[in-house]
Design an enzyme around this catalytic site. Structure first.
Site, PDB file in Angstrom:
ATOM      1  N   LYS A  32      36.940  48.317  50.296  1.00 37.90           N
ATOM      2  CA  LYS A  32      36.827  47.049  51.020  1.00 37.90           C
ATOM      3  C   LYS A  32      37.952  46.862  52.036  1.00 37.90           C
ATOM      4  CE  LYS A  32      38.020  43.478  48.578  1.00 37.90           C
ATOM      5  NZ  LYS A  32      39.285  42.966  49.156  1.00 37.90           N
ATOM      6  N   THR A  33      39.195  47.084  51.613  1.00 38.80           N
ATOM      7  CA  THR A  33      40.333  46.888  52.509  1.00 38.80           C
ATOM      8  C   THR A  33      40.293  47.878  53.663  1.00 38.80           C
ATOM      9  OG1 THR A  33      41.652  46.119  50.631  1.00 38.80           O
ATOM     10  CG2 THR A  33      42.848  46.748  52.614  1.00 38.80           C
ATOM     11  N   GLU A 225      37.385  38.383  50.292  1.00 37.69           N
ATOM     12  CA  GLU A 225      37.117  37.761  48.984  1.00 37.69           C
ATOM     13  C   GLU A 225      36.349  36.440  49.152  1.00 37.69           C
ATOM     14  OE1 GLU A 225      37.660  39.532  46.533  1.00 37.69           O
ATOM     15  OE2 GLU A 225      39.543  40.616  46.636  1.00 37.69           O
ATOM     16  N   GLN A 255      32.259  39.737  41.304  1.00 40.79           N
ATOM     17  CA  GLN A 255      33.661  39.535  40.943  1.00 40.79           C
ATOM     18  C   GLN A 255      34.111  38.102  41.207  1.00 40.79           C
ATOM     19  OE1 GLN A 255      36.418  42.948  41.730  1.00 40.79           O
ATOM     20  NE2 GLN A 255      34.706  43.773  42.905  1.00 40.79           N
ATOM     21  N   ARG A 608      38.323  47.954  36.449  1.00 44.50           N
ATOM     22  CA  ARG A 608      39.745  48.257  36.719  1.00 44.50           C
ATOM     23  C   ARG A 608      40.057  49.699  36.302  1.00 44.50           C
ATOM     24  NH1 ARG A 608      39.863  45.689  40.386  1.00 44.50           N
ATOM     25  NH2 ARG A 608      37.679  45.355  39.894  1.00 44.50           N
TER      26      ARG A 608
END
Length: 746
Positions: A32-33, A225, A255, A608
């Site tokens: 995503k980043t 987000e 999320q 995670r």
């Protein structure tokens, strides 16, 4: 361009599609980043906009810094001119320019949660309310919730008094406190965290010409987000984007785990409705986890009804099966986890920092800490007290705030007698009374104390006023570092800590020195027009626990709640306490939307893990001093059994803790019966039953809430016994039984 060539096909499409509304659904570990930074870099390299015409909103300063640094490596120093930061930091910057329109000066200070609760506590005391009945934290939470619905103090009572579950006394008292709180913040030229959002929203609504200015300014708006945005953030984003329509939102509805903070998952679910011509891209390739973990997460989240469908996959190895730890009690659970970490370190050559133990609530950490200490494994707990929340730093910041804004009442109260100058609590109360009686601000009384004919403490108060005025005059035209050096030196804090005999004060002294180091780093980093004390204080005030840099180089196992783990990744993840009534929480069991959020929280925990995943539950757990029988979480059984280690789970859901399951099934049946029956007003001769008659599974009646079913009981004796009850349309309530007045009707 190399940075685009390195992307996968779907990422490329998302990056180069620049015009019009865009939604990027980014699965866990999907880069995503990378996509966000590539998209902004693409806009810049194609000369579609100048850096200052791009608005990029994040949820942590850490995320903003990381993205800015990546973009700078791709396109150069111009990245420093991007309007990139958290919602709060960007909107506070806008408010600095436009504050006069709302009746503030540009030097307004920002109250953090501690400051806000301190002010509320003072108001409760001044109004002669019982602080044991009206908790400052509860009042602050209620006011914050109202602000995020854009309900001001003048509208509060009318709005909440009509709610079916309203506690009329509480609503009335909070309404009065809210009015005082709003006025005192304005008198102090201060905004709290919520004001930074609501004031920006009101600014754009009341002054269309200002909104138009920023609509023209920001040609492209990107929001990270997006699933975590609340109502006010949603409104502001839509207002800013309504002209150019170049809004790109990035997020993952799977999320969305912050409803308790006001986040509204509908913002991302309804994006296509808000922008019918929006283009949607789905980033489904997971770069983080093994195929086993990815498939397990897919299987779990598929049980949610409210979601944007996607099917995550990975090219990574299949990986080990997921291990299930069954434990007799919570103590055994902690020891097994600690021993398994020791075993995995040897087997996989892992460091301590490769492990994370995740849990639903903070209280679970105690036994885990005890177990890790017993086997000699060092650990760190995320979510501790951050640097800017420590007492000595808050003291220093209070002096700095007063140099910029002497009207800051909370800063005055914090340091007017620190270091000690003979102004005790009684004197401070007298000063506040003088201010209230004369309808003046506290600083106005302090600065003109001689005019009030109070001789007993006039000298000490005058000396404090002289110090603040001296600091105000001295910092004019100084950069942040020089201003902070001067104010801290004048305050006497360093000498106070250095000359103290208390051992912990040496580390506090070092922390204040570190604050000066932070100011030096700030002065080297920010543009010249922002290199002043006011901007440094803004950054410090908006610093969150997620932004805390871990300077501890010791190799340690990571312990944290699942909420704190969002955005992180570890080679091996343990999820502890996977039991019904704990995870999912007992407060969510009969509310489908809340269960879905609990499932999303479990999804976050699963994703995670990169290599190994261990799920743990105890058959008995200590609660309120009693060993309570528990049953494994329903979420465990939503994972395909083929993804679990053979024989790691020896029971099926149908066989789990039969008595407990039968009781739950009975409760559910009764709940449906209650829900399907018409609501009746209790009779005038309504007589409550004794506390011991209230049992789990009983159908009960409350004079105000009507009929309901008892879901659970907590507490040992009649004075502290509580019941969680679902009251049909009035929802789930937790009631203290000695005050609840319930009648058993079945």
């Amino acid at each position: 361009m190399n940075f685009i060539n390195s992307l996968n096909e779907e990422q490329k499409k998302a990056v180069i599609h620049t015009e019009g509304p865009v939604m990027i659904i980014a699965g866990a570990g999907s880069g995503k980043t990378t996509v966000l930074t590539a998209k902004i870099s693409h806009i810049l390299t194609q000369n579609l906009a100048k850096p200052h015409e791009i608005l990029a909103l994040t949820f942590t300063n850490k995320a903003a810094r990381e993205m800015r640094n990546r973009i700078e490596k791709l396109v150069g120093i111009c990245a420093q001119s991007l309007w990139m930061g958290t919602f709060h930091s960007i909107f506070s910057k806008i408010l600095r320019f436009e504050s006069s329109n709302l009746g503030y000066t540009s030097s307004f200070t920002i109250y953090d949660t501690e400051d806000s609760q301190s002010l509320i506590k003072s108001i409760i005391k001044e109004l002669n309310l019982d602080i044991n009945q009206i908790k400052p934290s509860a009042v602050h939470h209620t006011i914050s919730s109202a602000k995020n619905k854009l309900i001001g103090a003048d509208q509060f009572e009318d709005f909440y008094i009509n709610q079916s579950s309203a506690n009329y006394d509480f609503v009335y008292q909070v309404s009065k406190i809210y009015q005082y709180y709003e006025r005192r913040c304005r008198d102090a030229n201060a905004m709290d965290f919520d004001d930074l959002l609501t004031n920006t929203c009101n600014l754009f609504r009341k002054f269309p010409e200002i909104l138009l200015k920023y609509q023209h300014k920001f040609k492209y708006i990107l929001i990270d987000e997006y699933q975590d945005t609340n109502h006010v953030q949603y409104l502001i984003a839509n207002m800013l984007a309504s002209k150019n329509q170049n809004i790109c939102v990035v997020g993952d509805d799977a999320q969305s785990i912050y409803a308790f903070r006001g986040a509204d998952i509908q913002n991302i679910l309804n994006f296509q409705k808000d922008y019918p011509h929006a283009k949607t891209f789905k980033l489904e390739l997971n770069y983080r986890s093994t195929n086993t973990i990815v498939q397990a997460a897919n299987k779990v989240i598929a049980n949610n009804h409210y979601q944007l469908k996607k099917n995550c996959y990975t090219h990574n190895e299949e990986g080990d099966k997921i291990k299930i730890l069954e434990n007799f009690n919570d103590q055994e659970e902690a020891l097994k986890i600690a021993n398994l970490i020791r075993e995995y370190k040897v087997r996989y050559s892992y460091l301590n920092e490769d492990f994370a133990i995740l849990y639903r609530i903070n209280a679970q950490s105690r036994l885990l800490e005890d177990a890790l200490r017993k086997v000699g494994i060092p650990y760190r707990i995320f979510g501790g007290l951050s640097f800017y929340r420590r007492k000595e730093i808050k003291d220093a910041l209070a002096y700095l705030k007063l140099a910029v804004n002497p009207y800051d009442e909370e800063a005055i109260k914090r340091v007017i007698n620190y270091p000690a100058r003979g102004i005790g609590d009684t004197t401070i109360e007298k000063l506040i009374q003088l201010a209230n009686h004369n309808q003046l601000k506290l600083w106005e009384v302090i600065r003109n104390i001689r005019h009030f004919g109070v001789n007993r403490f006039t000298g000490a108060v005058e000396n404090f006023a002289k110090l603040i005025l001296q600091n105000q005059k001295a910092i004019i035209n100084l950069n942040a570092y020089d201003a902070i050096q001067l104010v801290i030196k004048n305050s006497g804090i360093l000498n106070e800590l250095k000359n103290s005999n208390e051992p912990e004060n040496h580390s506090r002294w070092e922390n204040v020195i570190e604050l000066m180091n932070a100011a030096q780093e700030f002065s080297n980093r920010v543009p010249q027009n922002e290199n002043n004390l006011a901007y440094f204080l803004q950054e410090a005030s908006l610093f969150t626990d997620q932004d805390e840099e871990d300077n501890d180089k010791i190799d340690k196992v990571n312990l944290m709640t699942i909420h704190a783990a969002k955005g992180l990744e570890f080679s091996c993840v343990f999820i502890a306490g996977l039991e019904e009534n704990l995870f999912p929480s007992s407060m969510t069991l009969f509310e489908p939307k809340q269960i879905e959020e609990e499932r999303r929280l479990f999804y976050v925990a699963l994703t995670r893990a990169k290599k190994h995943l261990v799920l743990s539950y105890a058959k008995n757990r200590m609660r309120f001093g009693n060993l309570t029988q528990t049953s494994p979480s329903r979420f465990i059984f939503e994972i395909d059994s083929q993804l679990l280690e053979s024989n790691s789970l020896r029971m099926t859901p149908a066989k789990l803790n039969q008595s407990n399951n039968v009781q739950q099934a009975t409760n559910l049946t009764k709940l449906k019966q209650v829900s399907n029956s018409p609501t009746q007003t209790p009779k005038i001769d309504f007589v409550p039953d004794p506390i011991d008659a209230i049992q789990i599974g009983k159908k009960v009646e409350h004079f105000k809430f009507g009929k309901g079913i008892v879901l659970s009981l907590e507490g040992k004796n009649d004075d502290d016994k509580k019941a969680v009850i679902d009251f049909n349309q009035n929802g789930q309530k937790t009631l203290l039984l000695k005050f609840a007045k319930l009648k058993v009707i079945e």
